[in-house]
Design an enzyme around this catalytic site. Structure first.
Site, PDB file in Angstrom:
ATOM      1  N   LYS A 114     -19.540  43.468 -12.502  1.00  0.00           N
ATOM      2  CA  LYS A 114     -18.206  42.850 -12.524  1.00  0.00           C
ATOM      3  C   LYS A 114     -17.142  43.807 -13.031  1.00  0.00           C
ATOM      4  CE  LYS A 114     -19.701  38.082 -12.741  1.00  0.00           C
ATOM      5  NZ  LYS A 114     -20.185  37.020 -13.600  1.00  0.00           N
ATOM      6  N   LYS A 210     -27.929  38.521  -3.394  1.00  0.00           N
ATOM      7  CA  LYS A 210     -28.382  37.194  -3.807  1.00  0.00           C
ATOM      8  C   LYS A 210     -27.363  36.137  -3.369  1.00  0.00           C
ATOM      9  CE  LYS A 210     -26.384  36.933  -8.387  1.00  0.00           C
ATOM     10  NZ  LYS A 210     -26.422  36.722  -9.786  1.00  0.00           N
ATOM     11  N   LYS A 213     -22.371  31.853  -6.270  1.00  0.00           N
ATOM     12  CA  LYS A 213     -21.266  30.894  -6.236  1.00  0.00           C
ATOM     13  C   LYS A 213     -20.009  31.543  -5.662  1.00  0.00           C
ATOM     14  CE  LYS A 213     -22.738  28.446 -10.475  1.00  0.00           C
ATOM     15  NZ  LYS A 213     -22.989  29.183 -11.726  1.00  0.00           N
TER      16      LYS A 213
HETATM   17  P1  TYM Z   1     -25.628  30.896 -13.555  1.00  0.00           P
HETATM   18  O1  TYM Z   1     -24.690  29.767 -13.785  1.00  0.00           O
HETATM   19  O2  TYM Z   1     -25.112  32.096 -12.847  1.00  0.00           O
HETATM   20  O3  TYM Z   1     -26.891  30.381 -12.763  1.00  0.00           O
HETATM   21  C1  TYM Z   1     -27.592  29.224 -13.184  1.00  0.00           C
HETATM   22  C2  TYM Z   1     -29.081  29.374 -12.894  1.00  0.00           C
HETATM   23  O4  TYM Z   1     -29.297  29.544 -11.489  1.00  0.00           O
HETATM   24  C3  TYM Z   1     -30.075  30.719 -11.281  1.00  0.00           C
HETATM   25  N1  TYM Z   1     -29.627  31.361 -10.026  1.00  0.00           N
HETATM   26  C4  TYM Z   1     -30.464  31.692  -9.032  1.00  0.00           C
HETATM   27  N2  TYM Z   1     -31.798  31.560  -8.898  1.00  0.00           N
HETATM   28  C5  TYM Z   1     -32.364  31.990  -7.753  1.00  0.00           C
HETATM   29  N3  TYM Z   1     -31.639  32.548  -6.747  1.00  0.00           N
HETATM   30  C6  TYM Z   1     -30.298  32.711  -6.827  1.00  0.00           C
HETATM   31  N4  TYM Z   1     -29.603  33.245  -5.830  1.00  0.00           N
HETATM   32  C7  TYM Z   1     -29.640  32.273  -8.026  1.00  0.00           C
HETATM   33  N5  TYM Z   1     -28.369  32.263  -8.452  1.00  0.00           N
HETATM   34  C8  TYM Z   1     -28.374  31.710  -9.672  1.00  0.00           C
HETATM   35  C9  TYM Z   1     -29.784  31.616 -12.477  1.00  0.00           C
HETATM   36  O5  TYM Z   1     -30.805  32.571 -12.669  1.00  0.00           O
HETATM   37  C10 TYM Z   1     -29.694  30.601 -13.592  1.00  0.00           C
HETATM   38  O6  TYM Z   1     -30.999  30.263 -14.059  1.00  0.00           O
HETATM   39  N6  TYM Z   1     -25.885  33.155 -18.003  1.00  0.00           N
HETATM   40  C11 TYM Z   1     -26.375  32.038 -17.222  1.00  0.00           C
HETATM   41  C12 TYM Z   1     -26.128  30.688 -17.853  1.00  0.00           C
HETATM   42  C13 TYM Z   1     -26.594  30.565 -19.262  1.00  0.00           C
HETATM   43  C14 TYM Z   1     -27.937  30.356 -19.688  1.00  0.00           C
HETATM   44  C15 TYM Z   1     -27.874  30.249 -21.096  1.00  0.00           C
HETATM   45  C16 TYM Z   1     -29.150  30.256 -19.011  1.00  0.00           C
HETATM   46  C17 TYM Z   1     -25.810  30.584 -20.371  1.00  0.00           C
HETATM   47  N7  TYM Z   1     -26.575  30.398 -21.485  1.00  0.00           N
HETATM   48  C18 TYM Z   1     -29.033  30.060 -21.874  1.00  0.00           C
HETATM   49  C19 TYM Z   1     -30.309  30.061 -19.787  1.00  0.00           C
HETATM   50  C20 TYM Z   1     -30.244  29.961 -21.184  1.00  0.00           C
HETATM   51  C21 TYM Z   1     -25.693  32.051 -15.867  1.00  0.00           C
HETATM   52  O7  TYM Z   1     -24.633  32.615 -15.706  1.00  0.00           O
HETATM   53  O8  TYM Z   1     -26.315  31.319 -14.919  1.00  0.00           O
END
Ligand code: TYM
Length: 347
Positions: A114, A210, A213
Protein backbone atom coordinates in the site's frame (compact mmCIF):
# COMPACT_ATOMS: atom_id res chain seq x y z
CA UNK A 1 -20.40 -24.95 28.12
CA UNK A 2 -16.87 -23.88 29.07
CA UNK A 3 -13.99 -24.40 26.65
CA UNK A 4 -10.27 -24.29 27.32
CA UNK A 5 -9.29 -22.76 23.98
CA UNK A 6 -10.32 -19.29 22.84
CA UNK A 7 -10.61 -18.15 19.22
CA UNK A 8 -10.53 -14.55 17.97
CA UNK A 9 -10.86 -13.29 14.42
CA UNK A 10 -11.97 -10.15 12.66
CA UNK A 11 -12.92 -8.59 9.34
CA UNK A 12 -12.43 -4.97 8.29
CA UNK A 13 -15.54 -3.03 7.20
CA UNK A 14 -13.73 -1.38 4.29
CA UNK A 15 -15.72 -2.74 1.33
CA UNK A 16 -18.33 -5.26 0.27
CA UNK A 17 -17.70 -8.78 1.53
CA UNK A 18 -16.56 -11.24 -1.12
CA UNK A 19 -16.11 -14.96 -1.65
CA UNK A 20 -12.51 -14.82 -0.36
CA UNK A 21 -13.69 -13.42 2.98
CA UNK A 22 -16.35 -16.10 3.13
CA UNK A 23 -14.17 -19.11 2.27
CA UNK A 24 -10.95 -17.89 3.91
CA UNK A 25 -12.62 -16.72 7.09
CA UNK A 26 -16.37 -16.64 7.85
CA UNK A 27 -17.23 -20.19 6.73
CA UNK A 28 -14.40 -21.53 8.88
CA UNK A 29 -15.50 -19.53 11.93
CA UNK A 30 -18.77 -21.44 12.22
CA UNK A 31 -17.72 -24.95 13.37
CA UNK A 32 -15.25 -23.47 15.87
CA UNK A 33 -18.10 -22.13 17.99
CA UNK A 34 -18.86 -25.72 19.07
CA UNK A 35 -15.30 -26.53 20.14
CA UNK A 36 -13.89 -23.21 21.36
CA UNK A 37 -14.96 -20.04 23.10
CA UNK A 38 -15.24 -17.71 20.09
CA UNK A 39 -15.05 -13.96 19.56
CA UNK A 40 -15.72 -12.55 16.11
CA UNK A 41 -15.16 -8.88 15.64
CA UNK A 42 -15.93 -6.24 13.02
CA UNK A 43 -12.67 -4.31 13.18
CA UNK A 44 -13.86 -0.79 12.42
CA UNK A 45 -10.75 0.83 13.93
CA UNK A 46 -8.64 -1.05 11.39
CA UNK A 47 -10.88 0.08 8.54
CA UNK A 48 -10.11 3.77 9.09
CA UNK A 49 -6.37 3.25 8.53
CA UNK A 50 -7.43 4.15 4.98
CA UNK A 51 -10.10 6.80 4.40
CA UNK A 52 -13.66 5.54 4.90
CA UNK A 53 -16.80 7.51 4.25
CA UNK A 54 -18.55 7.40 7.68
CA UNK A 55 -21.86 6.36 6.12
CA UNK A 56 -20.22 3.44 4.30
CA UNK A 57 -18.26 2.46 7.41
CA UNK A 58 -21.51 2.02 9.34
CA UNK A 59 -23.23 0.15 6.51
CA UNK A 60 -20.33 -2.25 6.12
CA UNK A 61 -20.08 -2.76 9.89
CA UNK A 62 -23.70 -3.91 10.01
CA UNK A 63 -23.24 -5.95 6.85
CA UNK A 64 -20.30 -7.94 8.24
CA UNK A 65 -22.05 -8.59 11.55
CA UNK A 66 -25.09 -9.73 9.54
CA UNK A 67 -22.90 -11.99 7.37
CA UNK A 68 -21.46 -13.64 10.47
CA UNK A 69 -24.94 -14.51 11.68
CA UNK A 70 -26.37 -15.37 8.24
CA UNK A 71 -23.46 -17.79 7.67
CA UNK A 72 -24.30 -19.65 10.87
CA UNK A 73 -22.70 -17.90 13.83
CA UNK A 74 -25.05 -17.87 16.78
CA UNK A 75 -24.77 -14.66 18.85
CA UNK A 76 -25.59 -16.67 21.97
CA UNK A 77 -22.62 -18.98 21.37
CA UNK A 78 -20.16 -16.57 19.76
CA UNK A 79 -19.35 -13.08 20.97
CA UNK A 80 -20.08 -10.83 17.98
CA UNK A 81 -19.18 -7.15 18.31
CA UNK A 82 -17.49 -4.18 16.70
CA UNK A 83 -14.03 -3.27 17.88
CA UNK A 84 -14.59 0.42 18.71
CA UNK A 85 -17.15 -0.49 21.39
CA UNK A 86 -14.36 -2.08 23.46
CA UNK A 87 -11.88 0.76 24.00
CA UNK A 88 -9.26 -1.53 25.53
CA UNK A 89 -8.27 -2.55 21.98
CA UNK A 90 -6.83 0.95 21.49
CA UNK A 91 -5.16 0.98 24.89
CA UNK A 92 -3.40 -2.34 24.42
CA UNK A 93 -2.59 -1.37 20.82
CA UNK A 94 -0.69 1.65 22.14
CA UNK A 95 1.29 -0.46 24.61
CA UNK A 96 2.16 -2.88 21.80
CA UNK A 97 3.33 0.08 19.70
CA UNK A 98 5.93 0.45 22.41
CA UNK A 99 6.80 -3.28 22.40
CA UNK A 100 7.01 -3.82 18.62
CA UNK A 101 10.02 -2.50 16.71
CA UNK A 102 9.85 -0.17 13.71
CA UNK A 103 11.83 -2.70 11.66
CA UNK A 104 9.15 -5.36 12.24
CA UNK A 105 6.46 -3.07 10.82
CA UNK A 106 8.62 -2.09 7.86
CA UNK A 107 8.80 -5.72 6.78
CA UNK A 108 5.02 -6.18 6.52
CA UNK A 109 4.25 -6.91 2.87
CA UNK A 110 0.70 -5.51 3.07
CA UNK A 111 2.08 -2.17 4.21
CA UNK A 112 4.77 -2.22 1.52
CA UNK A 113 2.12 -2.94 -1.11
CA UNK A 114 0.00 0.00 0.00
CA UNK A 115 2.85 2.40 0.73
CA UNK A 116 4.71 1.62 -2.49
CA UNK A 117 7.57 -0.84 -2.17
CA UNK A 118 10.62 -1.05 0.07
CA UNK A 119 11.26 2.67 0.03
CA UNK A 120 7.63 3.50 0.83
CA UNK A 121 7.37 5.90 -2.14
CA UNK A 122 3.79 6.65 -1.10
CA UNK A 123 4.55 7.10 2.57
CA UNK A 124 3.56 10.78 2.44
CA UNK A 125 0.08 9.61 1.39
CA UNK A 126 -0.61 6.72 3.79
CA UNK A 127 -1.65 7.17 7.42
CA UNK A 128 0.52 6.49 10.45
CA UNK A 129 -2.27 4.14 11.57
CA UNK A 130 -1.72 1.95 8.51
CA UNK A 131 1.90 1.49 9.53
CA UNK A 132 1.04 0.63 13.15
CA UNK A 133 -1.94 -1.54 12.14
CA UNK A 134 -0.29 -4.92 12.97
CA UNK A 135 0.24 -3.96 16.61
CA UNK A 136 -3.48 -3.11 16.90
CA UNK A 137 -4.20 -6.50 15.34
CA UNK A 138 -1.97 -8.15 17.96
CA UNK A 139 -3.90 -6.26 20.64
CA UNK A 140 -7.23 -7.52 19.24
CA UNK A 141 -6.09 -11.10 19.71
CA UNK A 142 -4.07 -10.87 22.92
CA UNK A 143 -6.61 -8.69 24.75
CA UNK A 144 -8.62 -11.91 25.03
CA UNK A 145 -5.59 -14.18 25.43
CA UNK A 146 -6.87 -15.99 22.36
CA UNK A 147 -5.01 -19.19 21.56
CA UNK A 148 -6.13 -19.75 17.95
CA UNK A 149 -6.85 -17.37 15.07
CA UNK A 150 -8.59 -18.51 11.87
CA UNK A 151 -7.54 -16.30 8.91
CA UNK A 152 -6.83 -16.54 5.20
CA UNK A 153 -3.28 -16.79 3.84
CA UNK A 154 -2.74 -13.04 3.49
CA UNK A 155 -2.91 -12.52 7.26
CA UNK A 156 -0.25 -15.09 8.17
CA UNK A 157 2.54 -12.54 8.35
CA UNK A 158 0.52 -10.35 10.73
CA UNK A 159 -0.07 -13.39 12.91
CA UNK A 160 3.67 -14.08 13.03
CA UNK A 161 4.16 -10.53 14.23
CA UNK A 162 1.46 -11.04 16.88
CA UNK A 163 3.41 -14.05 18.11
CA UNK A 164 6.60 -11.96 18.24
CA UNK A 165 4.85 -9.21 20.22
CA UNK A 166 3.45 -11.74 22.72
CA UNK A 167 6.91 -13.26 23.20
CA UNK A 168 8.66 -9.90 23.55
CA UNK A 169 6.11 -8.63 26.08
CA UNK A 170 6.46 -11.85 28.12
CA UNK A 171 10.24 -11.53 27.95
CA UNK A 172 10.58 -7.79 28.64
CA UNK A 173 8.24 -7.89 31.63
CA UNK A 174 9.25 -11.30 32.97
CA UNK A 175 10.29 -9.91 36.37
CA UNK A 176 7.09 -7.93 36.90
CA UNK A 177 4.91 -10.84 35.74
CA UNK A 178 6.57 -13.03 38.39
CA UNK A 179 6.50 -10.31 41.06
CA UNK A 180 2.75 -10.00 40.56
CA UNK A 181 2.27 -13.71 41.14
CA UNK A 182 2.28 -14.91 37.52
CA UNK A 183 3.74 -18.39 37.11
CA UNK A 184 4.89 -18.12 33.50
CA UNK A 185 4.10 -16.08 30.45
CA UNK A 186 1.33 -13.48 30.65
CA UNK A 187 0.21 -13.77 27.02
CA UNK A 188 -0.23 -17.07 25.17
CA UNK A 189 1.52 -17.32 21.79
CA UNK A 190 -1.48 -17.86 19.49
CA UNK A 191 -1.69 -20.45 16.76
CA UNK A 192 -2.65 -19.51 13.19
CA UNK A 193 -5.45 -21.61 11.71
CA UNK A 194 -4.97 -21.32 7.94
CA UNK A 195 -5.22 -24.65 6.17
CA UNK A 196 -7.65 -25.83 3.52
CA UNK A 197 -8.30 -25.46 -0.20
CA UNK A 198 -9.36 -21.79 -0.37
CA UNK A 199 -6.96 -19.95 1.93
CA UNK A 200 -6.08 -17.59 -0.93
CA UNK A 201 -9.01 -17.19 -3.32
CA UNK A 202 -7.71 -15.54 -6.49
CA UNK A 203 -9.20 -12.90 -8.74
CA UNK A 204 -11.43 -14.50 -11.41
CA UNK A 205 -9.60 -12.46 -14.02
CA UNK A 206 -6.00 -12.94 -12.93
CA UNK A 207 -4.77 -16.04 -11.12
CA UNK A 208 -1.70 -14.19 -9.85
CA UNK A 209 -3.80 -11.73 -7.79
CA UNK A 210 -5.93 -12.41 -4.72
CA UNK A 211 -9.64 -11.65 -4.75
CA UNK A 212 -9.98 -8.43 -2.78
CA UNK A 213 -12.47 -5.80 -1.61
CA UNK A 214 -10.72 -3.15 -3.67
CA UNK A 215 -10.28 -4.73 -7.13
CA UNK A 216 -10.97 -2.26 -9.92
CA UNK A 217 -12.68 -4.91 -12.08
CA UNK A 218 -16.05 -6.00 -10.70
CA UNK A 219 -15.94 -9.15 -12.84
CA UNK A 220 -12.95 -10.43 -10.88
CA UNK A 221 -14.75 -10.63 -7.55
CA UNK A 222 -17.84 -12.51 -6.40
CA UNK A 223 -19.54 -10.44 -3.73
CA UNK A 224 -21.68 -12.01 -1.01
CA UNK A 225 -24.63 -9.85 -2.07
CA UNK A 226 -24.38 -10.64 -5.82
CA UNK A 227 -27.56 -12.17 -7.22
CA UNK A 228 -27.70 -15.60 -8.89
CA UNK A 229 -27.45 -14.26 -12.47
CA UNK A 230 -24.45 -12.11 -11.71
CA UNK A 231 -22.62 -14.96 -9.94
CA UNK A 232 -23.24 -17.25 -12.93
CA UNK A 233 -22.07 -14.54 -15.36
CA UNK A 234 -18.86 -13.89 -13.42
CA UNK A 235 -17.99 -17.58 -13.26
CA UNK A 236 -18.78 -18.07 -16.94
CA UNK A 237 -16.42 -15.23 -17.84
CA UNK A 238 -13.66 -16.28 -15.42
CA UNK A 239 -10.28 -16.59 -17.10
CA UNK A 240 -9.12 -20.20 -17.64
CA UNK A 241 -6.75 -22.13 -19.85
CA UNK A 242 -8.01 -24.35 -22.68
CA UNK A 243 -7.12 -27.73 -21.14
CA UNK A 244 -9.51 -30.23 -19.58
CA UNK A 245 -9.43 -30.72 -15.81
CA UNK A 246 -6.83 -33.18 -14.50
CA UNK A 247 -7.94 -36.15 -12.42
CA UNK A 248 -5.78 -35.31 -9.40
CA UNK A 249 -4.53 -32.24 -7.53
CA UNK A 250 -0.92 -32.57 -8.77
CA UNK A 251 -2.17 -31.90 -12.33
CA UNK A 252 -3.18 -28.35 -11.32
CA UNK A 253 0.45 -27.27 -10.81
CA UNK A 254 1.23 -24.21 -12.92
CA UNK A 255 -2.48 -23.69 -13.72
CA UNK A 256 -3.33 -20.94 -11.24
CA UNK A 257 -6.79 -20.11 -12.62
CA UNK A 258 -7.86 -23.77 -12.81
CA UNK A 259 -6.50 -24.41 -9.33
CA UNK A 260 -8.47 -21.44 -8.02
CA UNK A 261 -11.83 -22.54 -9.45
CA UNK A 262 -11.38 -26.14 -8.29
CA UNK A 263 -10.33 -24.90 -4.83
CA UNK A 264 -13.48 -22.78 -4.62
CA UNK A 265 -15.60 -25.79 -5.59
CA UNK A 266 -13.87 -28.00 -3.01
CA UNK A 267 -14.26 -25.45 -0.25
CA UNK A 268 -17.92 -24.69 -1.01
CA UNK A 269 -18.78 -28.39 -1.02
CA UNK A 270 -16.57 -29.36 1.97
CA UNK A 271 -14.70 -31.83 -0.24
CA UNK A 272 -11.01 -32.31 -0.98
CA UNK A 273 -9.53 -31.10 -4.28
CA UNK A 274 -8.70 -34.71 -5.20
CA UNK A 275 -12.27 -35.74 -4.56
CA UNK A 276 -13.63 -32.96 -6.78
CA UNK A 277 -11.18 -33.88 -9.53
CA UNK A 278 -12.19 -37.52 -9.16
CA UNK A 279 -15.62 -36.38 -10.31
CA UNK A 280 -14.66 -33.75 -12.92
CA UNK A 281 -11.25 -35.02 -14.20
CA UNK A 282 -11.20 -35.12 -18.01
CA UNK A 283 -14.13 -32.68 -18.30
CA UNK A 284 -13.87 -29.26 -19.89
CA UNK A 285 -14.88 -25.85 -18.54
CA UNK A 286 -18.24 -26.09 -20.30
CA UNK A 287 -19.19 -28.73 -17.73
CA UNK A 288 -17.28 -27.48 -14.70
CA UNK A 289 -18.21 -23.78 -14.78
CA UNK A 290 -22.02 -24.29 -14.74
CA UNK A 291 -21.62 -26.82 -11.91
CA UNK A 292 -19.53 -24.30 -9.96
CA UNK A 293 -22.07 -21.53 -10.63
CA UNK A 294 -24.94 -23.72 -9.38
CA UNK A 295 -23.03 -24.68 -6.26
CA UNK A 296 -22.02 -21.07 -5.54
CA UNK A 297 -25.59 -19.85 -5.87
CA UNK A 298 -26.93 -22.71 -3.72
CA UNK A 299 -24.53 -21.77 -0.91
CA UNK A 300 -24.44 -17.97 -1.21
CA UNK A 301 -28.04 -17.03 -2.08
CA UNK A 302 -29.60 -18.07 1.26
CA UNK A 303 -26.82 -16.22 3.11
CA UNK A 304 -27.39 -13.06 1.07
CA UNK A 305 -31.14 -13.24 1.69
CA UNK A 306 -30.62 -13.58 5.43
CA UNK A 307 -28.04 -10.74 5.42
CA UNK A 308 -30.58 -8.45 3.76
CA UNK A 309 -33.21 -9.35 6.32
CA UNK A 310 -30.84 -8.77 9.24
CA UNK A 311 -29.43 -5.42 8.07
CA UNK A 312 -32.93 -4.08 7.59
CA UNK A 313 -33.42 -4.30 11.38
CA UNK A 314 -30.73 -1.98 12.71
CA UNK A 315 -32.30 -1.94 16.18
CA UNK A 316 -31.80 -5.69 16.48
CA UNK A 317 -28.27 -5.48 15.05
CA UNK A 318 -27.43 -2.74 17.58
CA UNK A 319 -28.67 -5.00 20.39
CA UNK A 320 -26.51 -7.89 19.20
CA UNK A 321 -23.38 -5.72 18.87
CA UNK A 322 -23.96 -4.00 22.23
CA UNK A 323 -24.48 -7.32 24.00
CA UNK A 324 -21.39 -8.78 22.28
CA UNK A 325 -19.28 -5.78 23.30
CA UNK A 326 -20.43 -6.09 26.92
CA UNK A 327 -19.46 -9.78 26.99
CA UNK A 328 -16.12 -9.02 25.28
CA UNK A 329 -15.40 -6.36 27.90
CA UNK A 330 -15.84 -8.82 30.76
CA UNK A 331 -12.90 -10.79 29.30
CA UNK A 332 -10.87 -7.75 28.24
CA UNK A 333 -11.06 -5.70 31.43
CA UNK A 334 -9.22 -8.08 33.78
CA UNK A 335 -6.57 -8.76 31.12
CA UNK A 336 -6.05 -5.03 30.67
CA UNK A 337 -5.92 -4.46 34.42
CA UNK A 338 -3.17 -7.08 34.57
CA UNK A 339 -1.27 -5.37 31.76
CA UNK A 340 -1.48 -1.94 33.49
CA UNK A 341 -0.03 -3.44 36.67
CA UNK A 342 2.71 -5.29 34.82
CA UNK A 343 3.75 -2.19 32.85
CA UNK A 344 3.73 -0.06 36.02
CA UNK A 345 0.85 2.31 35.42
CA UNK A 346 -0.54 3.80 38.66
CA UNK A 347 -4.29 3.23 38.95
P1 TYM B 1 -9.57 -8.49 5.94
O1 TYM B 1 -10.74 -7.68 6.36
O2 TYM B 1 -8.74 -7.99 4.81
O3 TYM B 1 -10.05 -9.95 5.56
C1 TYM B 1 -10.89 -10.69 6.44
C2 TYM B 1 -10.56 -12.17 6.36
O4 TYM B 1 -10.76 -12.66 5.03
C3 TYM B 1 -9.57 -13.30 4.59
N1 TYM B 1 -9.40 -13.05 3.14
C4 TYM B 1 -9.22 -14.03 2.24
N2 TYM B 1 -9.14 -15.37 2.37
C5 TYM B 1 -8.96 -16.11 1.25
N3 TYM B 1 -8.85 -15.54 0.02
C6 TYM B 1 -8.92 -14.20 -0.17
N4 TYM B 1 -8.84 -13.67 -1.39
C7 TYM B 1 -9.12 -13.37 0.98
N5 TYM B 1 -9.24 -12.05 1.18
C8 TYM B 1 -9.41 -11.87 2.49
C9 TYM B 1 -8.44 -12.66 5.37
O5 TYM B 1 -7.29 -13.49 5.42
C10 TYM B 1 -9.09 -12.47 6.72
O6 TYM B 1 -9.03 -13.67 7.48
N6 TYM B 1 -6.13 -7.52 9.42
C11 TYM B 1 -7.31 -8.30 9.13
C12 TYM B 1 -8.45 -8.10 10.10
C13 TYM B 1 -8.08 -8.27 11.53
C14 TYM B 1 -7.90 -9.51 12.21
C15 TYM B 1 -7.61 -9.17 13.56
C16 TYM B 1 -7.97 -10.84 11.81
C17 TYM B 1 -7.89 -7.28 12.44
N7 TYM B 1 -7.60 -7.81 13.66
C18 TYM B 1 -7.35 -10.15 14.53
C19 TYM B 1 -7.71 -11.83 12.78
C20 TYM B 1 -7.42 -11.48 14.11
C21 TYM B 1 -7.81 -7.92 7.75
O7 TYM B 1 -7.53 -6.86 7.25
O8 TYM B 1 -8.66 -8.82 7.19
Amino acid sequence: MTFTQRVFSGIKPSGDLHLGNYLGAIRRFVPLQDTHETLYCVVDMHAITVWQDPVDLKRWTYEIAAAYIAAGLDPRKSIIFNQSQVVEHAELGWIFNCVARVGWMSRMTQFKDKAGGEGGENSEQVSLGLYAYPSLMAADILLYKATAVPVGDDQKQHLELTRDIAKKFNHDYKKQIKALGGKGDFFPVPETLATGPAMRVKSLKDGSKKMSKSDASDMSTIYMMDDADLIAKKIKRATTDADALPSEAAGLAGRAEAENLVGIYASLSNRSVDDVLGEFGGQGWGVFKPALADLSVAVLAPIADEMKRLVSDRGEMDNILRDGAARARTIAEPVMAGVRDIVGFVR
